[in-house]
Motif scaffolding. Structure first.
Motif, PDB file in Angstrom:
ATOM      1  N   LYS A 294      21.378  73.613  58.309  1.00  0.00           N
ATOM      2  CA  LYS A 294      21.978  72.302  58.081  1.00  0.00           C
ATOM      3  C   LYS A 294      21.078  71.163  58.559  1.00  0.00           C
ATOM      4  N   GLY A 295      20.008  71.508  59.286  1.00  0.00           N
ATOM      5  CA  GLY A 295      19.151  70.479  59.848  1.00  0.00           C
ATOM      6  C   GLY A 295      19.541  70.074  61.247  1.00  0.00           C
ATOM      7  N   GLU A 296      20.530  70.765  61.809  1.00  0.00           N
ATOM      8  CA  GLU A 296      20.940  70.484  63.185  1.00  0.00           C
ATOM      9  C   GLU A 296      20.003  71.200  64.154  1.00  0.00           C
ATOM     10  N   ARG A 297      19.734  70.575  65.293  1.00  0.00           N
ATOM     11  CA  ARG A 297      18.854  71.181  66.283  1.00  0.00           C
ATOM     12  C   ARG A 297      19.533  72.363  66.979  1.00  0.00           C
ATOM     13  N   VAL A 298      18.799  73.446  67.091  1.00  0.00           N
ATOM     14  CA  VAL A 298      19.290  74.584  67.866  1.00  0.00           C
ATOM     15  C   VAL A 298      18.748  74.527  69.286  1.00  0.00           C
ATOM     16  N   LYS A 299      17.703  73.721  69.494  1.00  0.00           N
ATOM     17  CA  LYS A 299      17.217  73.396  70.831  1.00  0.00           C
ATOM     18  C   LYS A 299      16.383  72.135  70.728  1.00  0.00           C
ATOM     19  N   PRO A 300      16.108  71.464  71.845  1.00  0.00           N
ATOM     20  CA  PRO A 300      15.376  70.192  71.797  1.00  0.00           C
ATOM     21  C   PRO A 300      13.960  70.345  71.230  1.00  0.00           C
ATOM     22  N   ASP A 301      13.410  69.231  70.766  1.00  0.00           N
ATOM     23  CA  ASP A 301      12.060  69.236  70.218  1.00  0.00           C
ATOM     24  C   ASP A 301      11.038  69.634  71.275  1.00  0.00           C
ATOM     25  N   SER A 302       9.960  70.260  70.811  1.00  0.00           N
ATOM     26  CA  SER A 302       8.822  70.628  71.658  1.00  0.00           C
ATOM     27  C   SER A 302       7.596  69.836  71.210  1.00  0.00           C
ATOM     28  N   VAL A 303       6.502  70.008  71.934  1.00  0.00           N
ATOM     29  CA  VAL A 303       5.232  69.432  71.527  1.00  0.00           C
ATOM     30  C   VAL A 303       4.650  70.290  70.408  1.00  0.00           C
ATOM     31  N   TYR A 304       4.102  69.665  69.392  1.00  0.00           N
ATOM     32  CA  TYR A 304       3.403  70.394  68.330  1.00  0.00           C
ATOM     33  C   TYR A 304       2.176  71.068  68.932  1.00  0.00           C
ATOM     34  N   ASN A 305       2.157  72.398  68.895  1.00  0.00           N
ATOM     35  CA  ASN A 305       1.016  73.146  69.414  1.00  0.00           C
ATOM     36  C   ASN A 305       0.975  74.535  68.782  1.00  0.00           C
ATOM     37  N   ASP A 306       0.663  74.561  67.481  1.00  0.00           N
ATOM     38  CA  ASP A 306       0.453  75.824  66.785  1.00  0.00           C
ATOM     39  C   ASP A 306      -0.454  75.532  65.597  1.00  0.00           C
ATOM     40  N   ASN A 307      -1.539  76.279  65.471  1.00  0.00           N
ATOM     41  CA  ASN A 307      -2.516  76.008  64.410  1.00  0.00           C
ATOM     42  C   ASN A 307      -2.975  74.544  64.475  1.00  0.00           C
ATOM     43  N   GLY A 308      -3.197  74.071  65.675  1.00  0.00           N
ATOM     44  CA  GLY A 308      -3.463  72.666  65.950  1.00  0.00           C
ATOM     45  C   GLY A 308      -2.504  72.212  67.020  1.00  0.00           C
ATOM     46  N   ALA A 309      -2.729  71.029  67.558  1.00  0.00           N
ATOM     47  CA  ALA A 309      -1.836  70.477  68.575  1.00  0.00           C
ATOM     48  C   ALA A 309      -1.856  68.959  68.472  1.00  0.00           C
ATOM     49  N   GLY A 310      -0.734  68.346  68.778  1.00  0.00           N
ATOM     50  CA  GLY A 310      -0.626  66.894  68.675  1.00  0.00           C
ATOM     51  C   GLY A 310      -1.654  66.182  69.533  1.00  0.00           C
ATOM     52  N   GLY A 311      -2.416  65.299  68.920  1.00  0.00           N
ATOM     53  CA  GLY A 311      -3.437  64.561  69.651  1.00  0.00           C
ATOM     54  C   GLY A 311      -2.836  63.602  70.656  1.00  0.00           C
ATOM     55  N   GLY A 312      -3.524  63.422  71.771  1.00  0.00           N
ATOM     56  CA  GLY A 312      -3.043  62.486  72.780  1.00  0.00           C
ATOM     57  C   GLY A 312      -3.969  62.437  73.973  1.00  0.00           C
ATOM     58  N   GLY A 313      -3.976  61.298  74.648  1.00  0.00           N
ATOM     59  CA  GLY A 313      -4.812  61.140  75.827  1.00  0.00           C
ATOM     60  C   GLY A 313      -5.301  59.718  75.959  1.00  0.00           C
ATOM     61  N   GLN A 314      -6.300  59.550  76.799  1.00  0.00           N
ATOM     62  CA  GLN A 314      -6.859  58.216  77.056  1.00  0.00           C
ATOM     63  C   GLN A 314      -7.989  57.901  76.094  1.00  0.00           C
ATOM     64  N   SER A 315      -8.009  56.672  75.614  1.00  0.00           N
ATOM     65  CA  SER A 315      -9.155  56.190  74.854  1.00  0.00           C
ATOM     66  C   SER A 315     -10.327  55.962  75.800  1.00  0.00           C
ATOM     67  N   HIS A 316     -11.528  56.239  75.332  1.00  0.00           N
ATOM     68  CA  HIS A 316     -12.725  55.950  76.115  1.00  0.00           C
ATOM     69  C   HIS A 316     -13.404  54.676  75.632  1.00  0.00           C
ATOM     70  N   VAL A 317     -12.749  54.003  74.671  1.00  0.00           N
ATOM     71  CA  VAL A 317     -13.281  52.759  74.122  1.00  0.00           C
ATOM     72  C   VAL A 317     -12.421  51.569  74.531  1.00  0.00           C
ATOM     73  N   PHE A 318     -11.101  51.728  74.459  1.00  0.00           N
ATOM     74  CA  PHE A 318     -10.199  50.596  74.659  1.00  0.00           C
ATOM     75  C   PHE A 318      -9.484  50.666  76.008  1.00  0.00           C
ATOM     76  N   PRO A 319      -9.474  49.553  76.760  1.00  0.00           N
ATOM     77  CA  PRO A 319      -8.722  49.512  78.017  1.00  0.00           C
ATOM     78  C   PRO A 319      -7.225  49.473  77.733  1.00  0.00           C
ATOM     79  N   ARG A 320      -6.444  49.660  78.777  1.00  0.00           N
ATOM     80  CA  ARG A 320      -4.988  49.648  78.615  1.00  0.00           C
ATOM     81  C   ARG A 320      -4.525  48.298  78.085  1.00  0.00           C
ATOM     82  N   PRO A 321      -3.812  48.286  76.960  1.00  0.00           N
ATOM     83  CA  PRO A 321      -3.262  47.028  76.449  1.00  0.00           C
ATOM     84  C   PRO A 321      -2.030  46.618  77.254  1.00  0.00           C
ATOM     85  N   ALA A 322      -1.701  45.357  77.198  1.00  0.00           N
ATOM     86  CA  ALA A 322      -0.584  44.840  77.993  1.00  0.00           C
ATOM     87  C   ALA A 322       0.727  45.553  77.679  1.00  0.00           C
TER      88      ALA A 322
END
Length: 462
Positions: A294-322
């Motif tokens: 039905k599209g109902e959750r059987v458990k809460p969402d997880s991080v995408y990490n299979d055959n790839g993983a969701g990108g994330g982290g600190q930029s090494h070019v841009f400082p923290r924006p306001a």
């Protein structure tokens, strides 16, 4: 995010086979592209995030979740299940469907069958179809289904268009197909930025979805602390900010790392990719959904990490924006990504239909953050309609809503992803999904029934 493949894959028959197949594709050189330039002048590749993330191809009809799990050991979801999972149906009943708003999707080469494929996709699930307005930017070469570069981008194009339409069925879609010419330092990015600026200047589009990127470290000058090669490409985003056009980008599929300049491997340290890392862009990360029929959750969402993983982290070019000052305890002095996340896992991937490749016509299951970005572009189109104006750059509104959500205000529609899963990938330790903002899923994910009107209210009138 820059995962190359040498051709359209076959359906995986076991989970182990699937993982091995993707691993092999992820390290293969991009067919038809010249070898990397000398280290002094690296060439970055703007490659679609979807490439290498299709485990199932050419299926006659979409299968049920149970059938996918039995046949390929993955879950597979259709747009009707997504609509339930993200609580979209109540918005549609109120007439919030994206009507009067335009989503711009940018892809190299595009797909010659995109309109037909969207029509088939829509009919399968009882959705109204819509006309895809195609803009060819430059001398786009004739499509060659034997060219792996072209079929990779055609797969991306198909996913982008069908996911955006699934969320905002009455929004107009403009597909920009670019002719990518290799240049020093970048491949295809100047053409993409030129196309975006042209459309922005001519009032075309309320939200731009970008499912591509290049690792910051691969841009010329990066190793010397010279970031001008990236900053010179920001003109389209600066223009979008002035014209109140929302710009999105996939956060990548390499977890806390990403591809090296030759596209054959990954950095052994934490890196980030552009345009996702740009403070003028909203970075869209990836989650894994766990749904029933039905599209109902059987458990809460997880991080995408299979055959790839969701990108994330600190930029090494841009400082923290306001706008990230409220999460400086997490991002430190740097721009942190992603900002927010939606479905991206291959195990829980989306059914899409394509016919551009005569050897693999039919239905396939796709994943990657290049799925999440067009999904969120539909959310923005809904918010634009609800607001009666463009919501524009959503950062301030998003993090303001997050601050309220952190104090248990459920009216914001922001849903924390905090199950402890992470985006570690290719031996590089990533970030865990914990309470509050994190660099695995950003502020989390969303309940559209609450989030769309909250975003509309929180954005300044344009």
């Amino acid at each position: 995010m820059h995962i190359a493949r040498t051709g359209r894959g076959l359906a995986a028959h076991t989970a182990a086979t699937a993982a091995l197949a993707v691993a092999a594709l992820a390290t293969a050189p991009l067919a038809g592209v010249t070898t990397a330039a000398p280290a002094a002048v690296p060439h970055t590749k703007a490659v679609p995030a979807i490439v290498g993330h299709n485990l199932v191809h050419g299926v006659a009809d979409p299968l049920s979740i149970e059938q996918c799990q039995a046949k390929w050991h993955i879950a597979c979801y259709n747009p009707l299940q997504y609509r339930t999972a993200y609580n979209l149906n109540a918005l549609y009943r109120k007439g919030i469907t994206g009507k009067g708003r335009t989503i711009v999707i940018v892809d190299s080469f595009g797909s010659p069958t995109v309109q037909h494929d969207l029509d088939v996709y829509s009919k399968q699930f009882g959705l109204p179809s819509t006309k895809v307005n195609v803009v060819k930017w430059g001398k786009v070469p004739v499509f060659d289904p034997k060219n792996a570069d072209m079929t990779g981008w055609a797969g991306e194009t198909t996913l982008d268009v069908e996911m955006a339409h699934a969320v905002a069925p009455d929004a107009k879609i403009v597909l920009v197909e670019t002719a990518v010419a290799e240049t020093e330092g970048t491949t295809g990015l100047p053409e993409m930025m030129d196309a975006e600026k042209y459309l922005i200047d001519h009032g075309v589009g309320d939200v731009i979805s970008q499912s591509f990127g290049a690792t910051e470290n691969t841009f010329p000058g990066f190793d010397k602390g010279d970031f001008s090669s990236i900053k010179k490409l920001r003109y389209a985003f600066e223009d979008a900010n002035r014209k109140h056009v929302t710009v999105l980008a996939s956060s990548g599929d390499g977890g806390a790392t990403d591809n090296t300049a030759d596209g054959k491997g990954y950095y052994k340290k934490r890196v980030n990719s552009w345009p996702s890392s740009d403070p003028l862009v909203t970075s869209i990360g990836g989650t894994q959904l766990h749904l029933d029929d039905k599209g109902e959750r059987v458990k809460p969402d997880s991080v995408y990490n299979d055959n790839g993983a969701g990108g994330g982290g600190q930029s090494h070019v841009f400082p923290r924006p306001a706008f990230q000052n409220g999460v400086k305890n997490v991002v430190g002095a740097r721009r942190g990504t992603p900002d927010i996340s939606m479905a991206a896992a291959v195990n829980g991937g989306a059914w899409i239909y394509s016919s551009f490749d005569p050897t693999a016509t039919g239905w396939e299951v796709s994943g990657g953050t290049s799925e999440a970005a067009p999904l969120f572009s539909g959310i923005v189109a809904l918010a634009d309609q609800a607001a009666g104006h463009r919501v524009g750059s959503i950062h301030e509104a998003l993090y303001s809503l997050y601050a309220r959500a952190a104090h248990h205000d459920k009216s914001t529609g922001i849903v924390d992803v905090n199950d402890g899963t992470d985006n570690s990938y290719q031996g590089v330790t990533g970030y865990k999904a914990v309470n509050g903002y994190d660099m695995a899923t950003g502020v989390g994910t969303l309940d559209a029934l609450r989030f769309v009107p909250a975003l509309a209210r929180a954005s300044h009138r344009r």
